[in-house]
Design an enzyme around this catalytic site. Sequence first.
Site, PDB file in Angstrom:
ATOM      1  N   ARG A 176     -22.323  11.138  84.990  1.00 40.02           N
ATOM      2  CA  ARG A 176     -23.363  11.609  84.063  1.00 40.02           C
ATOM      3  C   ARG A 176     -23.025  12.917  83.350  1.00 40.02           C
ATOM      4  O   ARG A 176     -23.802  13.368  82.508  1.00 40.02           O
ATOM      5  CB  ARG A 176     -24.726  11.731  84.752  1.00 40.02           C
ATOM      6  CG  ARG A 176     -25.330  10.400  85.165  1.00 40.02           C
ATOM      7  CD  ARG A 176     -26.834  10.439  85.168  1.00 40.02           C
ATOM      8  NE  ARG A 176     -27.372  11.367  86.135  1.00 40.02           N
ATOM      9  CZ  ARG A 176     -28.624  11.828  86.121  1.00 40.02           C
ATOM     10  NH1 ARG A 176     -29.449  11.457  85.152  1.00 40.02           N
ATOM     11  NH2 ARG A 176     -29.047  12.649  87.056  1.00 40.02           N
ATOM     12  N   ASP A 177     -21.898  13.539  83.673  1.00 41.32           N
ATOM     13  CA  ASP A 177     -21.376  14.686  82.916  1.00 41.32           C
ATOM     14  C   ASP A 177     -19.856  14.549  82.863  1.00 41.32           C
ATOM     15  O   ASP A 177     -19.124  15.494  83.156  1.00 41.32           O
ATOM     16  CB  ASP A 177     -21.753  16.015  83.581  1.00 41.32           C
ATOM     17  CG  ASP A 177     -23.168  16.449  83.255  1.00 41.32           C
ATOM     18  OD1 ASP A 177     -23.547  16.402  82.071  1.00 41.32           O
ATOM     19  OD2 ASP A 177     -23.905  16.823  84.186  1.00 41.32           O
ATOM     20  N   PHE A 178     -19.391  13.385  82.460  1.00 41.31           N
ATOM     21  CA  PHE A 178     -17.991  13.016  82.615  1.00 41.31           C
ATOM     22  C   PHE A 178     -17.156  13.523  81.438  1.00 41.31           C
ATOM     23  O   PHE A 178     -16.665  12.741  80.617  1.00 41.31           O
ATOM     24  CB  PHE A 178     -17.886  11.495  82.749  1.00 41.31           C
ATOM     25  CG  PHE A 178     -16.690  11.018  83.525  1.00 41.31           C
ATOM     26  CD1 PHE A 178     -16.386  11.552  84.767  1.00 41.31           C
ATOM     27  CD2 PHE A 178     -15.889  10.006  83.031  1.00 41.31           C
ATOM     28  CE1 PHE A 178     -15.308  11.102  85.493  1.00 41.31           C
ATOM     29  CE2 PHE A 178     -14.806   9.539  83.751  1.00 41.31           C
ATOM     30  CZ  PHE A 178     -14.512  10.089  84.985  1.00 41.31           C
ATOM     31  N   TYR A 179     -16.988  14.840  81.380  1.00 41.26           N
ATOM     32  CA  TYR A 179     -16.232  15.480  80.306  1.00 41.26           C
ATOM     33  C   TYR A 179     -14.939  16.066  80.866  1.00 41.26           C
ATOM     34  O   TYR A 179     -14.811  16.292  82.075  1.00 41.26           O
ATOM     35  CB  TYR A 179     -17.058  16.588  79.654  1.00 41.26           C
ATOM     36  CG  TYR A 179     -18.411  16.145  79.166  1.00 41.26           C
ATOM     37  CD1 TYR A 179     -18.535  15.295  78.065  1.00 41.26           C
ATOM     38  CD2 TYR A 179     -19.574  16.561  79.813  1.00 41.26           C
ATOM     39  CE1 TYR A 179     -19.775  14.884  77.614  1.00 41.26           C
ATOM     40  CE2 TYR A 179     -20.825  16.157  79.361  1.00 41.26           C
ATOM     41  CZ  TYR A 179     -20.921  15.322  78.276  1.00 41.26           C
ATOM     42  OH  TYR A 179     -22.146  14.907  77.837  1.00 41.26           O
ATOM     43  N   HIS A 182     -14.819  18.908  83.437  1.00 37.04           N
ATOM     44  CA  HIS A 182     -15.154  18.669  84.835  1.00 37.04           C
ATOM     45  C   HIS A 182     -14.015  18.001  85.602  1.00 37.04           C
ATOM     46  O   HIS A 182     -14.217  17.455  86.690  1.00 37.04           O
ATOM     47  CB  HIS A 182     -16.436  17.852  84.940  1.00 37.04           C
ATOM     48  CG  HIS A 182     -17.631  18.624  84.486  1.00 37.04           C
ATOM     49  ND1 HIS A 182     -18.728  18.041  83.893  1.00 37.04           N
ATOM     50  CD2 HIS A 182     -17.895  19.953  84.512  1.00 37.04           C
ATOM     51  CE1 HIS A 182     -19.602  18.966  83.576  1.00 37.04           C
ATOM     52  NE2 HIS A 182     -19.121  20.131  83.946  1.00 37.04           N
TER      53      HIS A 182
END
Length: 289
Positions: A176-179, A182
């Site tokens: 859900r914050d797969f940038y 990260h």
Amino acid sequence: MSATGSSPRSPEPHAHCVLRPPFDTLWATNDAFAAARAVRGRLVRDLEGRQTLRFEVGGKGYYLKRHRGAGWSEIFNNLLRLRLPVLGAGSEWRAIEAFHHAGIPTMNAVAFGERGRGPAGRESFLITEAIEPAIDLDVHTRDWVHTPPAPAHKHALIHRVAGIARRMHDAGINHRDFYLCHFLLHLDADTNDTRATPRVSVIDLHRAQLRARTPERWRNKDLAALYFSALRIGLTSRDRLRFLRTYFDAPPRVVLARERTRLAWLEREAERLLRRYDRKFAHRPELQR
């Protein structure tokens, strides 16, 4: 993960605490929640209901996340935006356990505590070992357009990130914050050595979701976020095919035919995210990718 931890008995109902070395010794005679509140260090992030600190014990770095509970206004605001709110450190604790169970490199959690009932009255904390020295892939790839990396290094990183994404989704986890920011590239080896296999770990798992099987909607959202964050780092068509070959574990011609609809959606969604990002940071060109 690290060694099996102890779970100190608490006189309070609805309280759960796990301490692993060195905190099982350091906090053995203390109230772990009071000890976590007393930690002092460098403030990394301070958001509504959540604070992150970096501190050291015996010369080793750790990160502490303290959750103070979520107010109903924050919960409703997230729900109105169709986002599930983060209600404490428990979700990241469980996600870290799931990552390790699936063999996906991530942080090591060494202390966790949660007490209180209801989202507003819940207090929790999580301590993880610092992954150091390391650099996030957003920073590492920022100058690739002007200063291309060694092809072997770039190809190895693409393969590594795609493999992590595949194993994560196959294990029923979506981030859900797969940038790129990260993903941490470990710097304990020469990153310019084309013979070295890059070590990469995933961080910031507080919004991750765990299921028996990852729904296609959430799999696609992760992939779109990752693609968006890599749109301006100078990847070629061949680089994209390398990612697809590893992620889908199939020859590119098979993937392009079988996943045609999904790939078209990912292109549109990544471009939409990029336009939104540019609008948001139009007044800060130094942050634009």
